[in-house]
Design a protein around this motif. Sequence first.
Motif, PDB file in Angstrom:
ATOM      1  N   GLY A  60      30.800  29.987  93.870  1.00 50.15           N
ATOM      2  CA  GLY A  60      29.464  29.828  93.651  1.00 50.15           C
ATOM      3  C   GLY A  60      28.804  28.952  94.719  1.00 50.15           C
ATOM      4  O   GLY A  60      28.110  28.010  94.354  1.00 50.15           O
ATOM      5  N   ASP A  87      26.549  29.670  96.772  1.00 55.04           N
ATOM      6  CA  ASP A  87      25.333  30.130  96.982  1.00 55.04           C
ATOM      7  C   ASP A  87      24.560  29.733  95.915  1.00 55.04           C
ATOM      8  O   ASP A  87      23.251  29.890  95.567  1.00 55.04           O
ATOM      9  CB  ASP A  87      24.967  31.113  97.606  1.00 55.04           C
ATOM     10  CG  ASP A  87      25.775  31.577  98.830  1.00 55.04           C
ATOM     11  OD1 ASP A  87      26.021  30.782  99.662  1.00 55.04           O
ATOM     12  OD2 ASP A  87      26.336  32.763  98.748  1.00 55.04           O
ATOM     13  N   ARG A  88      24.929  28.993  94.599  1.00 50.24           N
ATOM     14  CA  ARG A  88      24.405  28.493  93.520  1.00 50.24           C
ATOM     15  C   ARG A  88      23.464  27.469  93.691  1.00 50.24           C
ATOM     16  O   ARG A  88      23.597  26.536  94.711  1.00 50.24           O
ATOM     17  CB  ARG A  88      25.592  28.243  92.499  1.00 50.24           C
ATOM     18  CG  ARG A  88      24.967  27.928  91.151  1.00 50.24           C
ATOM     19  CD  ARG A  88      25.830  27.465  90.345  1.00 50.24           C
ATOM     20  NE  ARG A  88      26.954  28.493  89.864  1.00 50.24           N
ATOM     21  CZ  ARG A  88      28.215  28.119  90.194  1.00 50.24           C
ATOM     22  NH1 ARG A  88      28.552  27.175  90.568  1.00 50.24           N
ATOM     23  NH2 ARG A  88      29.087  29.159  89.975  1.00 50.24           N
ATOM     24  N   THR A  89      22.311  27.769  93.185  1.00 46.86           N
ATOM     25  CA  THR A  89      21.136  26.549  93.322  1.00 46.86           C
ATOM     26  C   THR A  89      21.522  25.361  92.902  1.00 46.86           C
ATOM     27  O   THR A  89      21.950  25.253  91.600  1.00 46.86           O
ATOM     28  CB  THR A  89      19.775  27.229  92.721  1.00 46.86           C
ATOM     29  OG1 THR A  89      19.461  28.510  93.277  1.00 46.86           O
ATOM     30  CG2 THR A  89      18.614  26.238  93.095  1.00 46.86           C
ATOM     31  N   PRO A 138      16.906  33.462  95.856  1.00 47.12           N
ATOM     32  CA  PRO A 138      17.165  34.507  94.878  1.00 47.12           C
ATOM     33  C   PRO A 138      17.043  35.780  95.474  1.00 47.12           C
ATOM     34  O   PRO A 138      16.381  36.084  96.388  1.00 47.12           O
ATOM     35  CB  PRO A 138      16.384  34.008  93.521  1.00 47.12           C
ATOM     36  CG  PRO A 138      15.006  33.594  94.589  1.00 47.12           C
ATOM     37  CD  PRO A 138      15.387  32.889  95.783  1.00 47.12           C
ATOM     38  N   SER A 141      23.125  34.935 101.420  1.00 46.44           N
ATOM     39  CA  SER A 141      23.466  33.732 100.642  1.00 46.44           C
ATOM     40  C   SER A 141      22.644  33.700  99.197  1.00 46.44           C
ATOM     41  O   SER A 141      21.992  32.522  99.076  1.00 46.44           O
ATOM     42  CB  SER A 141      23.497  32.329 101.223  1.00 46.44           C
ATOM     43  OG  SER A 141      22.128  32.359 101.839  1.00 46.44           O
ATOM     44  N   TYR A 142      22.690  34.617  98.434  1.00 40.77           N
ATOM     45  CA  TYR A 142      22.011  34.685  97.427  1.00 40.77           C
ATOM     46  C   TYR A 142      22.335  33.861  96.216  1.00 40.77           C
ATOM     47  O   TYR A 142      23.858  33.947  96.004  1.00 40.77           O
ATOM     48  CB  TYR A 142      21.385  36.137  96.881  1.00 40.77           C
ATOM     49  CG  TYR A 142      20.642  36.960  97.802  1.00 40.77           C
ATOM     50  CD1 TYR A 142      19.387  36.506  98.421  1.00 40.77           C
ATOM     51  CD2 TYR A 142      21.069  38.231  98.158  1.00 40.77           C
ATOM     52  CE1 TYR A 142      18.471  37.132  99.167  1.00 40.77           C
ATOM     53  CE2 TYR A 142      20.146  38.922  99.121  1.00 40.77           C
ATOM     54  CZ  TYR A 142      19.208  38.165  99.585  1.00 40.77           C
ATOM     55  OH  TYR A 142      18.090  38.951 100.501  1.00 40.77           O
ATOM     56  N   ASP A 143      21.578  33.354  95.225  1.00 44.25           N
ATOM     57  CA  ASP A 143      22.273  32.804  93.819  1.00 44.25           C
ATOM     58  C   ASP A 143      22.094  33.989  92.842  1.00 44.25           C
ATOM     59  O   ASP A 143      20.892  34.293  92.352  1.00 44.25           O
ATOM     60  CB  ASP A 143      21.216  31.737  93.628  1.00 44.25           C
ATOM     61  CG  ASP A 143      21.691  31.087  92.320  1.00 44.25           C
ATOM     62  OD1 ASP A 143      22.606  31.619  91.581  1.00 44.25           O
ATOM     63  OD2 ASP A 143      21.092  29.891  91.774  1.00 44.25           O
ATOM     64  N   GLU A 149      22.920  34.422  90.162  1.00 42.85           N
ATOM     65  CA  GLU A 149      22.780  33.951  88.739  1.00 42.85           C
ATOM     66  C   GLU A 149      21.363  34.165  88.361  1.00 42.85           C
ATOM     67  O   GLU A 149      20.967  33.975  87.123  1.00 42.85           O
ATOM     68  CB  GLU A 149      23.457  32.748  88.452  1.00 42.85           C
ATOM     69  CG  GLU A 149      24.879  32.617  88.485  1.00 42.85           C
ATOM     70  CD  GLU A 149      25.347  31.271  88.317  1.00 42.85           C
ATOM     71  OE1 GLU A 149      24.681  30.311  88.120  1.00 42.85           O
ATOM     72  OE2 GLU A 149      26.655  31.111  88.547  1.00 42.85           O
ATOM     73  N   ARG A 150      20.329  34.257  89.379  1.00 41.81           N
ATOM     74  CA  ARG A 150      18.879  34.108  89.153  1.00 41.81           C
ATOM     75  C   ARG A 150      18.360  35.498  89.226  1.00 41.81           C
ATOM     76  O   ARG A 150      17.019  35.666  89.236  1.00 41.81           O
ATOM     77  CB  ARG A 150      18.237  33.092  89.963  1.00 41.81           C
ATOM     78  CG  ARG A 150      18.666  31.513  89.537  1.00 41.81           C
ATOM     79  CD  ARG A 150      18.236  30.624  90.626  1.00 41.81           C
ATOM     80  NE  ARG A 150      18.735  29.224  90.246  1.00 41.81           N
ATOM     81  CZ  ARG A 150      18.067  28.373  89.542  1.00 41.81           C
ATOM     82  NH1 ARG A 150      16.916  28.689  89.237  1.00 41.81           N
ATOM     83  NH2 ARG A 150      18.548  27.241  89.253  1.00 41.81           N
TER      84      ARG A 150
END
Length: 858
Positions: free
Chosen positions: A22, A24-26, A76, A118-120, A122-123
């Motif tokens: 995770g 790249d998670r915000t 995202p 590097s996208y999140d 999860e969004r």
Amino acid sequence: MESRYNPAEIEEKWQQTWLAEGSDRTPDNTDKPKFYALSMFPYPSGNLHMGHVRNYTITDVIARVRRMQGYRVLHPMGWDAFGLPAENAAIDRGIHPAKWTYQNVAQMRAQLQRLGLSYDWEREVTTCSPDYYRWTQWIFLEFFKAGLAYQKEAAVNWDPIDQTVLANEQVDSEGRSWRSGAMVERRLLKQWFLKITDYAEQLLQDLDQLDGWPERVRLMQENWIGKSTGAEVVFQTETGETIPVFTTRPDTLWGATFMVLSPEHPLVEKLTTESQAEIVTAYRTEAAAKNEIDRTADDREKTGVWTGSYAINPVNDEKIPIWIADYVLMGYGTGAIMAVPAHDQRDFEFAKKFNLPIKVVVQPTNETIDADTMTAAYPHEGVMVHSGPLDGVMTGKGSGQSVEAAVQWLEANGKGKGTANYRLRDWLISRQRYWGCPIPVVHCSSCGTVPVPDAELPVLLPENVEFTGRGPSPLAQLEDWINVPCPTCGTPARRETDTMDTFICSSWYFLRYPDARNDQQVFDPAKTNDWMPVDQYVGGIEHAILHLLYSRFFTKVLRDRGLLNFDEPFKRLLTQGMVQAAAYKNPNTGKYVAPSQIADLSNPTDPATGEPLTVVFEKMSKSKYNGIDPGDVLGKYGADTARMFILFKAPPEKDLEWDDADVEGQFRFLNRVWRLVCEFGDRASVQKTAEAQALNHDEKDLRYAIHYAIEQITEDLEEEYQFNTAVSELMKLSNALNDATCKTSPVYREGIETLLKLLAPFAPHIAEELWQRLGHTDSIHHQPWCVPDPTALVVDEIPLVIQIMGKTRGTIQVPAQASQQELETYARESELAQRYIAGKTIKKVIVVPGKLVNFVVG
């Protein structure tokens, strides 16, 4: 350390690692400044193209740099998934649009992940998913409650291929559909509109807030909104009807000799006399078949018919005939004009053709023009004549001039009022197709148009449909879905069968990302207001009017509905150029030839005709045989090489010309970095921090190169995003490290680690791999961004250019703090200068401190 660079192996490894961890998670914490980096989300066609690669790589570098600079970053991705392409694909392939779309989403997501973006995830949002379009429908109902969504019968743009209506913005300058390319027709249909005109002035004025946008985009929006100032004047017909007219030249009212209505004007039928009825009806039918481009072309011969009725000019009580003509559009102003043929060329041509009177009310100051002998209209400045209270007033706008004087007179005498008019029309959002967001209203014979209650959202798009061709929407055939009880009175009613324009979905998606999993609200205002506005938006210039204008409109409406606390959605906008590639074109036939069919690419000829071919760089296209498959590039060179080439080849706002040799060049550069770091890792190096005051000459030079690179690359990435020059500085630092003689010095370790940190946003996989191989356990992407040390940038010596008669002969090293006189002395005494000035008379010496000394000799 292994010396061979294998991008396929390391890239897949790190992509899986980052996803599992995770990385790249915000972040949830709010103790850091925020940075919202966003690319325009794509339609899921299933195939990534080089335009996508460029757009998303640019934004990814920005996001990665901001993370390293200490920002909490939201970066995202989602899918603009409704629309005609999927529906047409379903028709052509016998597959449901939902299945087609979700297959493509999965395929493109995998392709994007191969780029190391590097996208999140999860969004992630998908606009055709009920958990998204539920809120699209909710937003529509907010517009409806605010009186900003309405239905009316109107002349609309009809795409005969895609069998649906189009907004004005979706018709190009040649009158063709933005998607199918078909010539657009005009039809009279009952349609849904959003009242964007209520926000025209705000949309125009707030362009001044967008100093982070390209000037040409702001100008395009300003021109599209098209504000005109003038006056509204009401003409009365002989039978008592009122016809309001907007004019930018109210001062010429005394020269109006006839009126012209649009063929679609609602008063045409009332005003048409019995004797003119047949000819007027025929003309209106003919006009309805033409598009706006044809109707308003300047070089087109004017056509029109008289209604048989007259109006009274309110400023002089003269009776003037009322005509209809197709060059007057119902969508601009009031759909009626006062015609002043002496001072408007279009009106002049119309008057000459139909033998209508011409009356001069503006005379030039140095001559006299006569209506009987005029060969063209006189639209220029002058003095008012034959204009009652305005006689003798100079024309123009401003205090004491004719336009303002006319407005004051009209208002004082109750004949009209000063006002503004806009080119912008209300946004037509109805689409007669299946694959779109259902409009959440019910039509009841008793209650009228009734919104679906919030608790019943989403109105699900039924999946049990058949696609037999590009005819009427299959929704209109689903009686079980259409027939529902009225939400208000419970009597039988019918659902709306039109779906929404897909630009509705993309007009608010950026507001959903900060709270993408909220199933109770469209978004939590606290979260969205925290992240918004978007700090950096990246996308194509082709969206300058459509998407960007609509997004600004939505933001302002939702602000006024109490959901948002900002005025504009995007602080900064970068419109990246196209990716072009060489195509082989026969200039005589206009046809393109595939490279595989050409025997000798160094001297290309058309295999069919033997004629020489021209090499042209154009946007990649299958029809031009110049498409480059990103998958092929990634397979051969890896994602890091593709990213480096895309960033290095051209500044982001310029078009990029694909060059295989330059791709290979970036691959060689990454191989050099690999070898450089591996060779360093194999040596026993000193593990202490470099101290500038304890360094020898070579170490000082290397440390200067290190910190100069930090300074320059940071500047390149701050405002103008000059990635190409940043990559060039990376290459210079690599060369400096390669040439350094102090490879066991702590300065050299500083240089190697700095190179990797600066490289990380551009080529994330190789940087991460080499960082770990140097013994680090934390990700390089979690390291702080490098900061230049001012002391390292202080140099003892500088190169001084020696010129003789303005021609550069070489350079010498001199003390950095030398005075102007000392520089001249160093230059005179240098062996380099003596070669050219010995035995000659020096007539003049020009010293540019810190740069050069030029000797003028005789």
